[in-house]
Every structure is written in C-alpha cells, then in structure tokens.
Design an enzyme around this catalytic site. Structure first.
Site, PDB file in Angstrom:
ATOM      1  N   SER A   5       0.831  -1.198   0.000  1.00  0.00           N
ATOM      2  CA  SER A   5       0.000   0.000   0.000  1.00  0.00           C
ATOM      3  C   SER A   5       0.868   1.251   0.000  1.00  0.00           C
ATOM      4  O   SER A   5       1.679   1.444  -0.899  1.00  0.00           O
ATOM      5  CB  SER A   5      -0.960  -0.031   1.185  1.00  0.00           C
ATOM      6  OG  SER A   5      -1.889   1.036   1.083  1.00  0.00           O
ATOM      7  N   ASP A 144      -1.007   6.802  -3.921  1.00  0.00           N
ATOM      8  CA  ASP A 144      -0.178   6.019  -3.013  1.00  0.00           C
ATOM      9  C   ASP A 144       0.436   4.862  -3.801  1.00  0.00           C
ATOM     10  O   ASP A 144       0.264   4.768  -5.024  1.00  0.00           O
ATOM     11  CB  ASP A 144      -0.975   5.539  -1.798  1.00  0.00           C
ATOM     12  CG  ASP A 144      -1.987   4.441  -2.126  1.00  0.00           C
ATOM     13  OD1 ASP A 144      -2.294   4.253  -3.326  1.00  0.00           O
ATOM     14  OD2 ASP A 144      -2.465   3.781  -1.200  1.00  0.00           O
ATOM     15  N   ASP A 146       0.067   1.503  -4.231  1.00  0.00           N
ATOM     16  CA  ASP A 146      -0.683   0.577  -5.075  1.00  0.00           C
ATOM     17  C   ASP A 146      -1.828   1.261  -5.811  1.00  0.00           C
ATOM     18  O   ASP A 146      -2.661   0.604  -6.430  1.00  0.00           O
ATOM     19  CB  ASP A 146      -1.184  -0.623  -4.271  1.00  0.00           C
ATOM     20  CG  ASP A 146      -2.038  -0.218  -3.078  1.00  0.00           C
ATOM     21  OD1 ASP A 146      -2.270   0.989  -2.888  1.00  0.00           O
ATOM     22  OD2 ASP A 146      -2.461  -1.115  -2.326  1.00  0.00           O
ATOM     23  N   ASP A 148      -4.569   2.698  -5.063  1.00  0.00           N
ATOM     24  CA  ASP A 148      -5.989   2.557  -4.737  1.00  0.00           C
ATOM     25  C   ASP A 148      -6.523   3.808  -4.048  1.00  0.00           C
ATOM     26  O   ASP A 148      -7.708   3.874  -3.710  1.00  0.00           O
ATOM     27  CB  ASP A 148      -6.239   1.312  -3.874  1.00  0.00           C
ATOM     28  CG  ASP A 148      -5.536   1.372  -2.523  1.00  0.00           C
ATOM     29  OD1 ASP A 148      -4.718   2.283  -2.306  1.00  0.00           O
ATOM     30  OD2 ASP A 148      -5.799   0.491  -1.683  1.00  0.00           O
TER      31      ASP A 148
END
Length: 215
Positions: A5, A144, A146, A148
């Site tokens: 993440s 960020d 990843d 998402d």
C-alpha cells in the site's frame, strides 16, 4: 495480491480474499490459515492450474465508465505516481482525456528513490505542490503505492482534504443515480452535501482496513 500500500520500501504484505472476492481478516479466515500452517501442511497435493489473465483494457474501460469523458474540460495536470502503480494503471486512462499531463515519478521503482508513496504525509506531497505552482497547472493528483487512493492539489498548490473530496463524490453519485436510497460510502463530514441533494445520510461505523471490510 502482493502490496505494501502506502508503506515505505522496508515493508511488504498481501491482501487475501476468498471466493466472491470477500476479504479474509483476523476475525474471519486468517486465523484458520495460521492454524493450518502451524499444524504442518505436509506435502502439497499437486494438481491445480495457473491462468494468466490480461484485464488492463477491461479495467480502463470500467474506470472511464464512472464519468462522462466529454464533460472533462482541457486542463494542465501534474500527476505524481510516487514510483508506484499510478503510472502504469492510471496513466493510460488519463491519456484518453483532454489533459496536458506533467508526469512525476510515473515509472514503478520499489526503492522509491524520490519519496515514500504516501501523499497523506506533508513531506511526500511537497514536491507536487511546488510543481503545480511553478508550472501554473490547474490541478495536481498524487497516488499512493498501489494506486488505490489518490489525493488532489489545487491550482494554487494547496492540499485538498480527503473528507472534502469524499463529500463531492457523494454528491455526484447521488445526482447521477437520481435516487434517494443509493448506498454511498461517505464520512460524517459529508452530511451537509447529502442533505442539500434531498437525500438522507445514515451513519454506520465501518472498518478502515481492507481485511475489515466484510460487508
């Protein structure tokens, strides 16, 4: 899915799901997996299949389906991929819109040489804020690691609170769906926007993490 993440390069992790894409958590599923491992898994039974599926085109078409591309006005936009997945995932989508893109750190690099992929921290968004001001851009967007989550910078180089963006999105979804009974994920700060559209907000305490989202 392997992902850290927004965490620094020293960390990594996985997100586990079961059938129906339901997430596993410490309360549902992961404990059982841990118990199986600790008990000894024995020899692998063999069999099974490996399938490679290319979903890029389908993903991009689905993402563009949330908006009316023709309604997007020409803008100069600074985009910061944070050396994560923002570049390869979102870049091709933005290229289909009338945007003049100023790209920053759009090439994935797990060393994150420029800054940690966490735009919530002020030190990580300072570069894009300065670039927006220096180039006279209309908007800045930072993702960020990843990709998402994304965060916005105004044309004057100011960071936009995620609560405010969520309020605008809740309003847009309610208008688009023309319904008073749609489910929209919002924060308590969005109540006023929802009420202005003649809808009613109902507060349900939820979990902030992927593994906690069971419903």
């Amino acid at each position: 899915m392997c992902t850290a993440s927004h965490n620094p390069k020293a960390y990594t992790g996985v997100k586990l799901v079961r059938e129906g894409a339901l997430p596993l958590s410490g309360d549902a599923g992961i404990g059982e997996v841990k118990a199986e491992i600790e008990a000894g898994l024995g020899e692998a039974p063999g069999g099974g299949e490996l399938e490679e599926v290319d979903i890029w085109d389908e993903f991009r078409t689905h993402a563009l389906g949330f908006i009316d591309p023709a309604a997007v006005k020409p803008m100069k936009v600074v985009v910061d991929g944070g050396n994560g997945m923002g570049g390869p995932m979102v870049g091709p989508i933005l290229e289909k819109l009338p945007l003049d893109l100023e790209e920053m750190y759009f090439v994935p690099d797990g060393e994150f040489p420029d800054h940690e992929p966490n735009p919530l921290l002020e030190e990580n968004r300072r570069l894009i804020m300065e670039r927006v001001r220096s180039t006279g851009a209309d908007l800045g967007i930072a993702w960020d690691g990843d990709a998402d989550r994304c965060f916005f910078i105004t044309g004057t180089g100011e960071f936009v609170s995620g609560d405010f963006v969520t309020a605008l999105l809740s309003e847009a979804f309610l208008v688009r769906r023309h319904s008073r009974t749609r489910r929209v994920l919002v924060l308590s700060q969005c109540d006023e926007r929802i009420d202005l559209r003649g809808s009613t907000s109902r507060h349900i305490r939820g979990h902030h993490s992927h593994s906690g989202k069971q419903e």
